[in-house]
Motif scaffolding. Sequence first.
Motif, PDB file in Angstrom:
ATOM      1  N   ASP A  72       0.818  -1.217   0.000  1.00  0.00           N
ATOM      2  CA  ASP A  72       0.000   0.000   0.000  1.00  0.00           C
ATOM      3  C   ASP A  72       0.852   1.267   0.000  1.00  0.00           C
ATOM      4  OD1 ASP A  72      -2.536   1.097  -0.219  1.00  0.00           O
ATOM      5  OD2 ASP A  72      -2.691   1.475   1.938  1.00  0.00           O
ATOM      6  N   LYS A  73       1.998   1.198  -0.661  1.00  0.00           N
ATOM      7  CA  LYS A  73       2.875   2.370  -0.815  1.00  0.00           C
ATOM      8  C   LYS A  73       3.512   2.301  -2.187  1.00  0.00           C
ATOM      9  CE  LYS A  73       5.572   3.951   2.361  1.00  0.00           C
ATOM     10  NZ  LYS A  73       6.451   4.224   3.507  1.00  0.00           N
ATOM     11  N   PRO A  74       3.924   3.459  -2.732  1.00  0.00           N
ATOM     12  CA  PRO A  74       4.678   3.407  -3.986  1.00  0.00           C
ATOM     13  C   PRO A  74       5.981   2.633  -3.782  1.00  0.00           C
ATOM     14  CG  PRO A  74       3.964   5.657  -3.510  1.00  0.00           C
ATOM     15  CD  PRO A  74       3.696   4.841  -2.278  1.00  0.00           C
ATOM     16  N   ILE A  75       6.275   1.749  -4.717  1.00  0.00           N
ATOM     17  CA  ILE A  75       7.496   0.944  -4.575  1.00  0.00           C
ATOM     18  C   ILE A  75       8.110   0.679  -5.943  1.00  0.00           C
ATOM     19  CG2 ILE A  75       6.071  -1.171  -4.449  1.00  0.00           C
ATOM     20  CD1 ILE A  75       8.329  -2.444  -2.789  1.00  0.00           C
ATOM     21  N   TYR A  76       9.424   0.708  -5.978  1.00  0.00           N
ATOM     22  CA  TYR A  76      10.181   0.378  -7.191  1.00  0.00           C
ATOM     23  C   TYR A  76      10.999  -0.881  -6.920  1.00  0.00           C
ATOM     24  CZ  TYR A  76      13.810   0.610 -10.809  1.00  0.00           C
ATOM     25  OH  TYR A  76      14.659   0.313 -11.844  1.00  0.00           O
ATOM     26  N   ILE A  77      10.798  -1.893  -7.755  1.00  0.00           N
ATOM     27  CA  ILE A  77      11.574  -3.128  -7.643  1.00  0.00           C
ATOM     28  C   ILE A  77      12.500  -3.203  -8.850  1.00  0.00           C
ATOM     29  CG2 ILE A  77      11.483  -5.648  -7.533  1.00  0.00           C
ATOM     30  CD1 ILE A  77       8.688  -5.401  -6.341  1.00  0.00           C
ATOM     31  N   ARG A  78      13.778  -3.393  -8.573  1.00  0.00           N
ATOM     32  CA  ARG A  78      14.806  -3.400  -9.624  1.00  0.00           C
ATOM     33  C   ARG A  78      15.276  -4.840  -9.828  1.00  0.00           C
ATOM     34  NH1 ARG A  78      21.106  -2.337  -9.799  1.00  0.00           N
ATOM     35  NH2 ARG A  78      21.083  -0.624 -11.280  1.00  0.00           N
ATOM     36  N   ILE A  79      15.100  -5.356 -11.034  1.00  0.00           N
ATOM     37  CA  ILE A  79      15.579  -6.720 -11.273  1.00  0.00           C
ATOM     38  C   ILE A  79      16.502  -6.768 -12.493  1.00  0.00           C
ATOM     39  CG2 ILE A  79      13.605  -7.832 -10.153  1.00  0.00           C
ATOM     40  CD1 ILE A  79      12.435  -8.476 -12.845  1.00  0.00           C
ATOM     41  N   ALA A  80      17.350  -7.809 -12.498  1.00  0.00           N
ATOM     42  CA  ALA A  80      18.329  -7.977 -13.566  1.00  0.00           C
ATOM     43  C   ALA A  80      17.738  -8.826 -14.681  1.00  0.00           C
ATOM     44  CB  ALA A  80      19.584  -8.635 -13.009  1.00  0.00           C
ATOM     45  N   ARG A  81      18.388  -8.794 -15.818  1.00  0.00           N
ATOM     46  CA  ARG A  81      17.877  -9.543 -16.958  1.00  0.00           C
ATOM     47  C   ARG A  81      18.380 -10.979 -16.993  1.00  0.00           C
ATOM     48  NH1 ARG A  81      20.234  -9.731 -22.965  1.00  0.00           N
ATOM     49  NH2 ARG A  81      18.548 -10.880 -23.941  1.00  0.00           N
ATOM     50  N   ASP A  82      19.695 -11.157 -16.853  1.00  0.00           N
ATOM     51  CA  ASP A  82      20.306 -12.436 -17.183  1.00  0.00           C
ATOM     52  C   ASP A  82      20.054 -13.511 -16.144  1.00  0.00           C
ATOM     53  OD1 ASP A  82      21.483 -12.499 -19.662  1.00  0.00           O
ATOM     54  OD2 ASP A  82      23.068 -11.149 -19.001  1.00  0.00           O
ATOM     55  N   ASP A  83      20.421 -14.726 -16.539  1.00  0.00           N
ATOM     56  CA  ASP A  83      20.438 -15.818 -15.583  1.00  0.00           C
ATOM     57  C   ASP A  83      21.257 -15.401 -14.366  1.00  0.00           C
ATOM     58  OD1 ASP A  83      18.890 -17.640 -16.862  1.00  0.00           O
ATOM     59  OD2 ASP A  83      20.553 -18.631 -17.902  1.00  0.00           O
ATOM     60  N   THR A  84      20.656 -15.542 -13.208  1.00  0.00           N
ATOM     61  CA  THR A  84      21.329 -15.168 -11.961  1.00  0.00           C
ATOM     62  C   THR A  84      21.287 -16.367 -11.029  1.00  0.00           C
ATOM     63  OG1 THR A  84      20.635 -12.869 -12.243  1.00  0.00           O
ATOM     64  CG2 THR A  84      21.261 -13.534 -10.023  1.00  0.00           C
ATOM     65  N   PRO A  85      22.412 -16.726 -10.408  1.00  0.00           N
ATOM     66  CA  PRO A  85      22.409 -17.865  -9.495  1.00  0.00           C
ATOM     67  C   PRO A  85      21.399 -17.679  -8.369  1.00  0.00           C
ATOM     68  CG  PRO A  85      24.651 -17.161  -9.960  1.00  0.00           C
ATOM     69  CD  PRO A  85      23.744 -16.118 -10.534  1.00  0.00           C
ATOM     70  N   ILE A  86      20.669 -18.736  -8.057  1.00  0.00           N
ATOM     71  CA  ILE A  86      19.679 -18.647  -6.982  1.00  0.00           C
ATOM     72  C   ILE A  86      20.369 -19.007  -5.668  1.00  0.00           C
ATOM     73  CG2 ILE A  86      17.476 -19.506  -6.108  1.00  0.00           C
ATOM     74  CD1 ILE A  86      16.744 -20.148  -9.044  1.00  0.00           C
ATOM     75  N   ILE A  87      20.518 -18.002  -4.803  1.00  0.00           N
ATOM     76  CA  ILE A  87      21.244 -18.211  -3.548  1.00  0.00           C
ATOM     77  C   ILE A  87      20.313 -18.259  -2.348  1.00  0.00           C
ATOM     78  CG2 ILE A  87      23.443 -17.258  -4.339  1.00  0.00           C
ATOM     79  CD1 ILE A  87      22.688 -14.592  -3.079  1.00  0.00           C
ATOM     80  N   THR A  88      19.075 -17.822  -2.523  1.00  0.00           N
ATOM     81  CA  THR A  88      18.134 -17.883  -1.402  1.00  0.00           C
ATOM     82  C   THR A  88      17.168 -19.034  -1.614  1.00  0.00           C
ATOM     83  OG1 THR A  88      16.482 -16.428  -2.397  1.00  0.00           O
ATOM     84  CG2 THR A  88      18.249 -15.365  -1.145  1.00  0.00           C
ATOM     85  N   THR A  89      16.447 -19.386  -0.559  1.00  0.00           N
ATOM     86  CA  THR A  89      15.454 -20.459  -0.634  1.00  0.00           C
ATOM     87  C   THR A  89      14.108 -19.901  -0.181  1.00  0.00           C
ATOM     88  OG1 THR A  89      15.730 -21.150   1.664  1.00  0.00           O
ATOM     89  CG2 THR A  89      17.268 -22.078   0.040  1.00  0.00           C
ATOM     90  N   THR A  90      13.106 -20.734  -0.281  1.00  0.00           N
ATOM     91  CA  THR A  90      11.788 -20.267   0.170  1.00  0.00           C
ATOM     92  C   THR A  90      11.821 -19.898   1.651  1.00  0.00           C
ATOM     93  OG1 THR A  90      11.186 -22.564   0.559  1.00  0.00           O
ATOM     94  CG2 THR A  90      10.464 -21.595  -1.529  1.00  0.00           C
ATOM     95  N   LYS A  91      12.805 -20.444   2.375  1.00  0.00           N
ATOM     96  CA  LYS A  91      12.868 -20.184   3.828  1.00  0.00           C
ATOM     97  C   LYS A  91      13.689 -18.951   4.182  1.00  0.00           C
ATOM     98  CE  LYS A  91      12.324 -25.000   5.208  1.00  0.00           C
ATOM     99  NZ  LYS A  91      13.075 -26.216   5.470  1.00  0.00           N
ATOM    100  N   THR A  92      14.422 -18.411   3.236  1.00  0.00           N
ATOM    101  CA  THR A  92      15.239 -17.228   3.542  1.00  0.00           C
ATOM    102  C   THR A  92      14.313 -16.068   3.897  1.00  0.00           C
ATOM    103  OG1 THR A  92      16.770 -18.001   1.851  1.00  0.00           O
ATOM    104  CG2 THR A  92      17.113 -15.765   2.708  1.00  0.00           C
ATOM    105  N   PRO A  93      14.542 -15.445   5.055  1.00  0.00           N
ATOM    106  CA  PRO A  93      13.642 -14.342   5.432  1.00  0.00           C
ATOM    107  C   PRO A  93      13.696 -13.206   4.411  1.00  0.00           C
ATOM    108  CG  PRO A  93      15.122 -14.940   7.244  1.00  0.00           C
ATOM    109  CD  PRO A  93      15.600 -15.658   6.038  1.00  0.00           C
ATOM    110  N   PHE A  94      12.549 -12.618   4.146  1.00  0.00           N
ATOM    111  CA  PHE A  94      12.513 -11.416   3.310  1.00  0.00           C
ATOM    112  C   PHE A  94      11.439 -10.486   3.862  1.00  0.00           C
ATOM    113  CE2 PHE A  94      10.615  -8.776   0.029  1.00  0.00           C
ATOM    114  CZ  PHE A  94      11.743  -8.124  -0.463  1.00  0.00           C
ATOM    115  N   ILE A  95      11.878  -9.321   4.284  1.00  0.00           N
ATOM    116  CA  ILE A  95      10.943  -8.297   4.750  1.00  0.00           C
ATOM    117  C   ILE A  95      11.373  -6.989   4.111  1.00  0.00           C
ATOM    118  CG2 ILE A  95      10.098  -6.989   6.752  1.00  0.00           C
ATOM    119  CD1 ILE A  95      10.781  -9.478   8.473  1.00  0.00           C
ATOM    120  N   ILE A  96      10.424  -6.300   3.457  1.00  0.00           N
ATOM    121  CA  ILE A  96      10.754  -5.010   2.859  1.00  0.00           C
ATOM    122  C   ILE A  96      11.192  -4.055   3.967  1.00  0.00           C
ATOM    123  CG2 ILE A  96       9.780  -2.997   1.669  1.00  0.00           C
ATOM    124  CD1 ILE A  96       8.033  -5.001   0.060  1.00  0.00           C
ATOM    125  N   GLY A  97      12.361  -3.457   3.788  1.00  0.00           N
ATOM    126  CA  GLY A  97      12.887  -2.536   4.799  1.00  0.00           C
ATOM    127  C   GLY A  97      13.905  -3.165   5.718  1.00  0.00           C
TER     128      GLY A  97
END
Lengths: 320, 287
Positions: A166-191
């Motif tokens: 519920d806020k303006p947000i910009y998400i920046r992502i890369a184009r190329d194949d990128t190694p996946i280093i996180t898992t579904t269990k890796t914590p992710f919280i905006i901020g």
Amino acid sequence: MSMFLVDTLQDLVVEPMKKGYGRGLLEAGKNNLQIVALSSDVVGSTGTDEFTKEFPERFIEVGIAEQNLVAVASGMAAMNKVPVAAAYAAFMPGRCWEQIRTTICINDRPVVLVGTHAGISDAPDAATHQMLEDIAIMRSLPNMVVVAPCDSEEARKAIIDATSLDKPIYIRIARDDTPIITTTKTPFIIGKANVFKEGSDITIISTGRSTYHALLAASILDKDNINAEIVHCSTIKPLDESTILKSVKKTGKVVVTEEHQITGGLGGAVAELLGEEYPVPMRRVGVKDRFGESGKPDDLLRAMGLTPTHIAMAAHQLIG
Amino acid sequence: MGNKRTYTITQLNKIAQDIRQDIIRMLEHAGSGHSAGPLGMADVFTALYFDILNHDPKNPDWADRDIFLLSNGHIVPVLYATMAHAGYFNTKELMTLRQFGSRLQGHPERKLLPGLESTSGPLGSGLGQACGIGLAMHMDNVTHRWIYVATGDGELNEGSNWEAIMLAAKYKLSNIIAIVDRNYIQIDGGTEDVMPLEDLSSKWESFGWHVQEVDGNNIESVIDACSMARAITNQPSVIIAHTIPGKGVPFMEYDFRWHGIPPDKAQAKEALHDLRTLKGKIEGEHQ
């Protein structure tokens, strides 16, 4: 590796971040019928196509018109839709920063903007398409949140959380194949920044794809008996000041790395924080006031001084 | 509910004239701001807020309201004055225009004043936002609400407008009614000198819009044109409203130099006299 990351950096699965974004958008779209997707003639190349196939009635194609992309998204947010507008970062926010500033930020409309092909990952397309200034122009905007996921899994989480922010947000992502280093269990919280590897000798702060390179740099430094702490700053604004200060107070030295100009990006944000709160010796590993060029991503990483070896060298400079 | 057919044309003309006087007072008091556009559009705004729009000044967020977007935010004094006269807030607040802490910012800021539907100032974004609103209404099968967008004519120099104009036609957004203030002036001079717009009507038509041209200083014509526009169901509508910049104040009328400046004290006094006396035709009520 800590934080529920993958077990090893060897033989990682690779995937473009847009795949994770696409899956996340579809997942979020199934749960929230107010989510709408908008594209400026880049549905496939931004990864928005999974959503548009499932929900064609919730998709708006504005044509090659990034200024209108943003204004239309703002209007949809005014009607309580949750608009997700994706385009190449060089064009959005590159082309339409004023519309973002006026119709989204000052107007305070919660639009999700996804800038793809950011950094040097759009390597063959050359300087015009390699967006290296987007963090700077977006993090200077009041009301705007800026996030740069490190892999497709984090991109998936980022878009899901962004659609309920519920806020303006910009998400920046890369184009190329990128190694996946996180898992579904890796914590992710905006901020919230995550310490991906604990260490005591130096803090390496990174965002986006560069976090993988920072982890590789930590492996190099390990061999030299330097124990680096890796802080992954997926959110650049608002900056997780407490996590950064805690790490830097422990190590007393900091390297920041990112696929972005060294002015105005994460390095700039960290320098602003530490300059006022806790000055320590610091190096910024980023693009040094130049534009990109055609090549393979690895060619460009080397040419611009962004490889794990360069990050490790910067750490050595500080440790002496 | 809305104010439909509450006022006669004579009454509406009187309201427009009162709004013009407030515009002069506001601008003189503020010491900066745009004069010509607000005066020229006072009749269109009166028609909108006192007849055309389905709205409720006492309940600005009413879910069934029509949406009015001011794309050329610099003419906002006419919007503030009209909203105050319509009952959104007390007319006394008009004198806070452009002052520190005021809800009446120099260019409209949505979050500060209930009833403002968007923030604007930088030109060329109103039509795009209207498209977003119109698309959302289509998705939700809302057919009883209309989106009115006021734009300047000089504003149409901005290419982003034409991106939105294409989009509205593509998606057949018949819930959008654009009103172009065709006063032939912009800050640096006449529109046809700065950047020719003609044949403006044909441009809109070839982009797939239903086009009407009206006398924008004739309230009845504006009301009728909007009724006609609402009857068009398969394409968006534009009303090119020919207005006299500075309308009602002889020394401002048609003079592009009044686009971006306010009257000083003496000029305001003269302007108010002109407005009260209908340019000397009737005896003024000296207040």
